[in-house]
Design a protein around this motif. Structure first.
Motif, short mmCIF file in Angstrom:
data_model
loop_
_atom_site.label_atom_id
_atom_site.label_comp_id
_atom_site.label_asym_id
_atom_site.label_seq_id
_atom_site.Cartn_x
_atom_site.Cartn_y
_atom_site.Cartn_z
N LYS A 225 0.84 -1.19 0.00
CA LYS A 225 0.00 0.00 0.00
C LYS A 225 0.87 1.25 0.00
O LYS A 225 0.60 2.22 -0.72
CB LYS A 225 -0.90 -0.01 1.24
CG LYS A 225 -1.88 1.14 1.30
CD LYS A 225 -2.91 1.05 0.19
CE LYS A 225 -3.95 2.12 0.30
NZ LYS A 225 -4.90 2.09 -0.83
N PHE A 226 1.93 1.23 0.80
CA PHE A 226 2.84 2.37 0.86
C PHE A 226 3.47 2.61 -0.51
O PHE A 226 3.56 3.75 -0.98
CB PHE A 226 3.92 2.14 1.91
CG PHE A 226 4.71 3.37 2.24
CD1 PHE A 226 4.43 4.11 3.37
CD2 PHE A 226 5.76 3.79 1.43
CE1 PHE A 226 5.15 5.26 3.68
CE2 PHE A 226 6.50 4.93 1.73
CZ PHE A 226 6.20 5.66 2.85
N LYS A 227 3.92 1.54 -1.16
CA LYS A 227 4.52 1.68 -2.49
C LYS A 227 3.55 2.33 -3.47
O LYS A 227 3.93 3.22 -4.25
CB LYS A 227 4.93 0.31 -3.03
CG LYS A 227 6.13 -0.32 -2.34
CD LYS A 227 6.42 -1.71 -2.92
CE LYS A 227 7.59 -2.35 -2.22
NZ LYS A 227 7.82 -3.74 -2.70
N ALA A 228 2.31 1.90 -3.43
CA ALA A 228 1.31 2.43 -4.36
C ALA A 228 1.05 3.91 -4.11
O ALA A 228 0.98 4.72 -5.04
CB ALA A 228 0.02 1.63 -4.25
N VAL A 229 0.89 4.28 -2.85
CA VAL A 229 0.60 5.68 -2.52
C VAL A 229 1.80 6.57 -2.80
O VAL A 229 1.66 7.70 -3.27
CB VAL A 229 0.15 5.80 -1.06
CG1 VAL A 229 -0.08 7.27 -0.69
CG2 VAL A 229 -1.13 5.00 -0.82
N ALA A 230 3.01 6.05 -2.56
CA ALA A 230 4.23 6.84 -2.81
C ALA A 230 4.39 7.19 -4.28
O ALA A 230 5.11 8.15 -4.62
CB ALA A 230 5.45 6.08 -2.31
N ALA A 231 3.74 6.44 -5.16
CA ALA A 231 3.81 6.71 -6.60
C ALA A 231 2.78 7.74 -7.05
O ALA A 231 2.79 8.17 -8.21
CB ALA A 231 3.63 5.41 -7.38
N ARG A 232 1.89 8.16 -6.16
CA ARG A 232 0.87 9.15 -6.49
C ARG A 232 1.45 10.56 -6.33
O ARG A 232 2.55 10.75 -5.80
CB ARG A 232 -0.33 9.00 -5.55
CG ARG A 232 -1.08 7.68 -5.66
CD ARG A 232 -2.19 7.63 -4.61
NE ARG A 232 -2.87 6.35 -4.57
CZ ARG A 232 -3.75 6.01 -3.64
NH1 ARG A 232 -4.06 6.86 -2.67
NH2 ARG A 232 -4.32 4.82 -3.67
#
Length: 512
Positions: A225-232
Motif C-alpha cells: 500500500k505504501f509503495k502504491a501511494v508513494a507513486a501518487r
C-alpha cells in the motif's frame, strides 16, 4: 459526545413534530425570499477547515502543550501535567465538525464541485478519525456522528477497523479530487484541488508509517500500500505545507506572539530542552540560533551569542525546583524572540513537506520502497526545513549565524545517514524532531517517540506522574461523557483492549 449530539437531534426533532402544525403558515409568511435556506458548500468548507486547522492550533499557553508533552520545553510556572507525563481524559469534540460534510457535498452546485467536496470530506474524516484513534485506540467510526438519524449510542470499532476505514477514505479522496475542480472557501490552498489531492496522499503515507508494526497483517498489506501511494502525486515543496499563515489581527496572530494586536502573558515560563538543543550543538546546526536565545549565564561568562556553547538545554524530567533554580541562575535558554515579537513568525503546519520526505527516507531504510536513496529524501527534509526558517525568520534573529544557500545545501552531508538501519532511523527521527519545533501541533513528536523510541526521553521515577512511575504513558483516557452516556460501548472497548482498565500505561493495538 454521541449522547450530546443525539440529545440535540431529539430536541430538534421534537420541536419539529410538536410545532409543525401551528407554525407552517407562520413560516411561509415569514420566509425571506432573498435569504439562502441552506448553507453553501463553500461556507461549510471554510467552517470545517477552520475547525481542523486554526481552531485546532491553540493560542498562548495552550499552544505549548504538545511541545511540553513532546519534551521540547520545560515549563517553570508550575508543575505541568504533560511535562511530567500525566495523561488526562480527552474528548471526542473534534468529530462534531464532521456533521457539516454531508450538507457540504449535497449543496454543491455542479457535479465537478461535488467530486471536490466529497473528496475534501473524505480527507477531513480521515484526518479527524486518525487524530482521535491515535489518542485512545478503539473509537466510534461506522456509527459516529449519526445522532440526527436517531442513533444515540455509537458502537466502537476496533483500531484496526478504524485504520482500514481511514485508508479507504484517503483512497477515495485521491480518486475524487483527481476529478474535481478548484473551489472557494479554502484559506489554506486557495481552493487548489491538486494541492488537496497531494495532501491526502501525503497524509496517507503518514498513516501507513504509523502501521510499521503491522506489516505482517495481510488485510492491511502495509508495504504494498505504501509503495502504491508513494507513486501518487505528493507534496512537492514547502508551498504545499498544510499550514496556517497568520496576520496582525487579534485571534489571527502567530500563537506564541505578543504584539499590540495580541498579547501573550506566558512568555517567561518556557525553557528549551536538551533533546532539542544538544543534537544541533553536536552537529553545528544553525537552526539552533533561530529557535533559542542564549543562556544569560554563558553570555556573562564571556560566550558570544553566536557560539554554540552559549546554549544550555534542560532535561524536562528534572524536578521543577531544579529547573527553576537553573533558570534563575541564567543556566537555560528561552524561546527565540522572533516567536514572541512577530505576529507572523512562521506558518504553523499540521503536516509539512519535510515530514513526508523524512517518512520516505524511513520507508527506504526499512526496504519498503526503492528507486531513490534514503539520503536524498533525508537531505530534502533537512534542507526544506532550513529554507522554511530562512524564508520566514529575519536574519536579525539568528544571533549572527544566519543560514544562506551555501550553508543549507552543504549541511545534510555533515549529518549523512550511516550505520545500521536502526542507526539511520534514529538519525531520521532526530531530524524530524528538530524540524517539528513549534510545528505539528497534533502531538506528532510524542507519537513519533511512542512509535520509535526517539528521542530517548529520561524516565525519572521521582517526577514521573504516570502510574506506575516506572514507565512512561502510551495513551490518553477515554472521555468522561462517553463513560456517562455511552457506558456499555466504551466499557466493551476497554475490556477488549485493556482488560477493562482505562490505564494510560496500556498499549493500544497500533503499538503491539
Amino acid at each position: 459526545m454521541t449522547k450530546l449530539i443525539s440529545k440535540i437531534s431529539v430536541i430538534a426533532l421534537a420541536a419539529g413534530l410538536g410545532f409543525s402544525g401551528c407554525t407552517n403558515k407562520f413560516d411561509n409568511i415569514n420566509t425571506n425570499p432573498d435569504k439562502a435556506s441552506s448553507a453553501s458548500s463553500e461556507w461549510l468548507a471554510t467552517n470545517i477547515l477552520t475547525a481542523v486547522t486554526s481552531k485546532d492550533i491553540s493560542q498562548g499557553t495552550n499552544f505549548r502543550q504538545p511541545f511540553t508533552l513532546g519534551k521540547y520545553i520545560g515549563w517553570t510556572e508550575m508543575v505541568s501535567d504533560y511535562q511530567y507525563n500525566r495523561m488526562v481524559r480527552v474528548d471526542f469534540g473534534r468529530l462534531l465538525v464532521l456533521r457539516d460534510i454531508d450538507p457540504m457535498i449535497k449543496n454543491a452546485s455542479t457535479a465537478d464541485l461535488k467530486n471536490t467536496f466529497e473528496g475534501f470530506g473524505h480527507f477531513i474524516r480521515a484526518w479527524q478519525f486518525f487524530q482521535t484513534t491515535m489518542q485512545v485506540g478503539d473509537i466510534p467510526y461506522t456509527e459516529a456522528i449519526q445522532g440526527a438519524s436517531g442513533l444515540i449510542k455509537a458502537k466502537y470499532n476496533t483500531q484496526k477497523e478504524v485504520f482500514q476505514g481511514i485508508l479507504s477514505e484517503l483512497d477515495q479522496a485521491d480518486q475524487l479530487l483527481a476529478k474535481g475542480v478548484n473551489f472557494s472557501g479554502d484559506f489554506i490552498y486557495q481552493g487548489n484541488v491538486d494541492k488537496w489531492r497531494r495532501l491526502a496522499n501525503s497524509f496517507q503515507l503518514y498513516v501507513l508509517i504509523n502501521l510499521y508494526k503491522k506489516t505482517a497483517d495481510a488485510d492491511l498489506d502495509v508495504i504494498n500500500k505504501f509503495k502504491a501511494v508513494a507513486a501518487r502525486p505528493l507534496m512537492r515543496d514547502i508551498n504545499d505545507n498544510f499550514a496556517v499563515t497568520y496576520t496582525a489581527s487579534a485571534g489571527y496572530c502567530y500563537p506564541w506572539s505578543s504584539t499590540p494586536a495580541q498579547l501573550n502573558s506566558f512568555l517567561d515560563y518556557p525553557v528549551l530542552s536538551s533533546y532539542l538543543l544538544d543534537p544541533m550543538k553536536a552537529t553545528q546546526d544553525r537552526r539552533l540560533f533561530y529557535m533559542a536565545e542564549p543562556s544569560p549565564a554563558q553570555l556573562s561568562a564571556g560566550k558570544a551569542a553566536s557560539d554554540y556553547s552559549a546554549y544550555l538545554g534542560i532535561d524536562p524530567a528534572d524536578e521543577l525546583g531544579v529547573i527553576v533554580t537553573n533558570k534563575k541562575a541564567g543556566k537555560s535558554c528561552a524561546v527565540n524572540k522572533r516567536y514572541e515579537e512577530m505576529y507572523n513568525a512562521e506558518p504553523v503546519g499540521l503536516l509539512n513537506y519535510w515530514d513526508i520526505q523524512f517518512i520516505l527516507a524511513e520507508a527506504t531504510v526499512r526496504g519498503w520502497i526503492t528507486g531513490t536513496d534514503a539520503q536524498t529524501y533525508y537531505a530534502n527534509g533537512i534542507k526544506s526545513h532550513m529554507n522554511f526558517i530562512a524564508k520566514y525568520a529575519p536574519a536579525s534573529y539568528a544571533h549572527g549565524m544566519a543560514m544562506d544557500d551555501a550553508y543549507i545545501n552543504a549541511f545534510p552531508a555533515s549529518v549523512a545517514l550511516s550505520g545500521s538501519a536502526g542507526d539511520q532511523i534514529k538519525q531520521i527521527i532526530t531530524q524530524k524532531y528538530i524540524a517539528g519545533f513549534f510545528q505539528n501541533a497534533d502531538f506528532t513528536a510524542w507519537y513519533e517517540n511512542r512509535r520509535t523510541g526517539y528521542p530517548v526521553f529520561t524516565l525519572n521515577k521521582n517526577t514521573n506522574l504516570n502510574t506506575p512511575a516506572s514507565v512512561l504513558p502510551l495513551r490518553w483516557m477515554y472521555p468522561q461523557k462517553e463513560l456517562d452516556y455511552n457506558a456499555d460501548n466504551v466499557t466493551k472497548a476497554l475490556k477488549d483492549q485493556y482488560n477493562g482498565n482505562d490505564d494510560p500505561s496500556n498499549a493500544m493495538w497500533l503499538l503491539k
